[in-house]
Scaffold this active site. Structure first.
Site, PDB file in Angstrom:
ATOM      1  N   GLY A   1       0.427   3.646  -1.860  1.00 23.62           N
ATOM      2  CA  GLY A   1       0.261   4.553  -1.000  1.00 23.62           C
ATOM      3  C   GLY A   1       1.849   4.518  -0.173  1.00 23.62           C
ATOM      4  O   GLY A   1       2.367   5.616   0.605  1.00 23.62           O
ATOM      5  N   GLN A   2       2.595   3.493  -0.586  1.00 24.02           N
ATOM      6  CA  GLN A   2       3.829   3.351   0.009  1.00 24.02           C
ATOM      7  C   GLN A   2       4.632   4.643  -0.123  1.00 24.02           C
ATOM      8  O   GLN A   2       4.809   5.130  -1.262  1.00 24.02           O
ATOM      9  CB  GLN A   2       4.605   2.117  -0.109  1.00 24.02           C
ATOM     10  CG  GLN A   2       3.773   0.699   0.207  1.00 24.02           C
ATOM     11  CD  GLN A   2       4.328  -0.493  -0.589  1.00 24.02           C
ATOM     12  OE1 GLN A   2       5.675  -0.391  -0.746  1.00 24.02           O
ATOM     13  NE2 GLN A   2       3.608  -1.218  -0.949  1.00 24.02           N
ATOM     14  N   GLU A   3       5.676   4.798   0.666  1.00 24.94           N
ATOM     15  CA  GLU A   3       6.546   6.020   0.507  1.00 24.94           C
ATOM     16  C   GLU A   3       7.259   6.070  -0.816  1.00 24.94           C
ATOM     17  O   GLU A   3       6.923   7.059  -1.634  1.00 24.94           O
ATOM     18  CB  GLU A   3       7.576   6.074   1.753  1.00 24.94           C
ATOM     19  CG  GLU A   3       7.909   7.620   2.067  1.00 24.94           C
ATOM     20  CD  GLU A   3       8.683   7.579   3.236  1.00 24.94           C
ATOM     21  OE1 GLU A   3       8.677   6.627   4.043  1.00 24.94           O
ATOM     22  OE2 GLU A   3       9.382   8.728   3.574  1.00 24.94           O
TER      23      GLU A   3
ATOM     24  N   LEU B   1       6.290   5.200  -3.595  1.00 25.47           N
ATOM     25  CA  LEU B   1       5.446   5.379  -4.815  1.00 25.47           C
ATOM     26  C   LEU B   1       4.953   6.538  -4.711  1.00 25.47           C
ATOM     27  O   LEU B   1       4.139   7.027  -5.663  1.00 25.47           O
ATOM     28  CB  LEU B   1       4.404   4.180  -4.540  1.00 25.47           C
ATOM     29  CG  LEU B   1       4.667   2.870  -4.722  1.00 25.47           C
ATOM     30  CD1 LEU B   1       3.481   1.615  -4.494  1.00 25.47           C
ATOM     31  CD2 LEU B   1       5.297   2.510  -6.243  1.00 25.47           C
TER      32      LEU B   1
END
Ligand code: G3D
Ligand code: MG
Length: 202
Positions: free
Chosen positions: A79-81, A83
């Site tokens: 969910g990291q930006e 990704l």
């Protein structure tokens, strides 16, 4: 069987196992609880997680209602930006979207809303049912489903999406299988509607 001859589709409709494995993608901001939820669904236990780089993928089985025994291949995408641009490639050809939300994190609610809207708007995802997992309900200050509905603008999702908000606690697993069953019901409903439309245009 004999009574159903000549009506193979309605016969198949009554058999969940005939549907095959459904593909589901889990999305949501980092640390919403996606990986915790996935391993709860898979192993029915709490596993300590590390931030997901790349993705996890597990086959899980429904345990409740009509989804009992139904296999889901669940993709948990980081969910990291940095990704998030990858989400698009995972959500192509998916049967359902599970959007995991930290129900306490009001500061990032707008960001979550934007990411969900972006996913929902994508032409690849038109009409794909969305299960919003309102996670971390065990924490004080967790927003209730009705409020989250508004905060996420679910009524304006458009693009033919059905959606359900399921409160949950991924650590204990509470609500997760109820959510998968609700998602399954939406998937069945969508198929039924698609079939009716096809019939009409024959
Ligand atoms: P992600 O995969 O969406 O990035 P993770 O999120 O599954 O890695 O979870 C992020 C953190 O939230 C983890 O804590 C995890 O234990 C916690 N968490 C997940 N679900 C719940 C829940 O329902 N309730 C509470 N209280 N916490 C939850 P850490 O401390 O390891 O960062
Ligand atoms: Mg993760």
């Amino acid at each position: 069987m004999g009574a159903n001859m000549g009506k193979p589709s309605s016969f198949l409709d009554s058999l969940p196992s005939a549907q095959g494995t459904l593909h589901v993608v889990m999305l949501g901001l980092d640390s919403a609880g996606k990986t915790t939820a996935l391993y709860r669904l898979k192993f029915d236990q709490y596993l300590n997680t590390v931030p997901t780089i790349g993705f996890n993928c597990e086959k899980v089985k429904g345990t409740l209602g009509r989804s009992k025994g139904q296999a889901f291949l669940v993709w948990d995408v980081g969910g990291q930006e940095k990704l998030r641009p990858l989400w698009k490639s995972y959500t192509r050809c998916t049967d359902g979207i599970v959007f995991v939300l930290d129900s306490v994190d009001v500061e990032r609610m707008e960001e979550a809303k934007m990411e969900l809207a972006r996913t929902a708007r994508s032409p690849d995802n038109a009409g794909v049912p969305v299960l919003v997992v309102a996670n971390k309900q065990d924490l004080p200050g967790a927003k209730e489903p009705k409020e989250l509905e508004k905060l996420l603008g679910l009524h304006e999702l458009g693009n033919g999406h059905m959606w359900v908000v399921q409160p949950s606690c991924a650590i204990t697993g509470e609500g997760l299988f109820e959510g998968m069953d609700a998602l399954y019901e939406m998937i069945l409903k969508r198929r039924k509607l698609a079939k009716q439309v096809k019939k009409k245009h024959r």
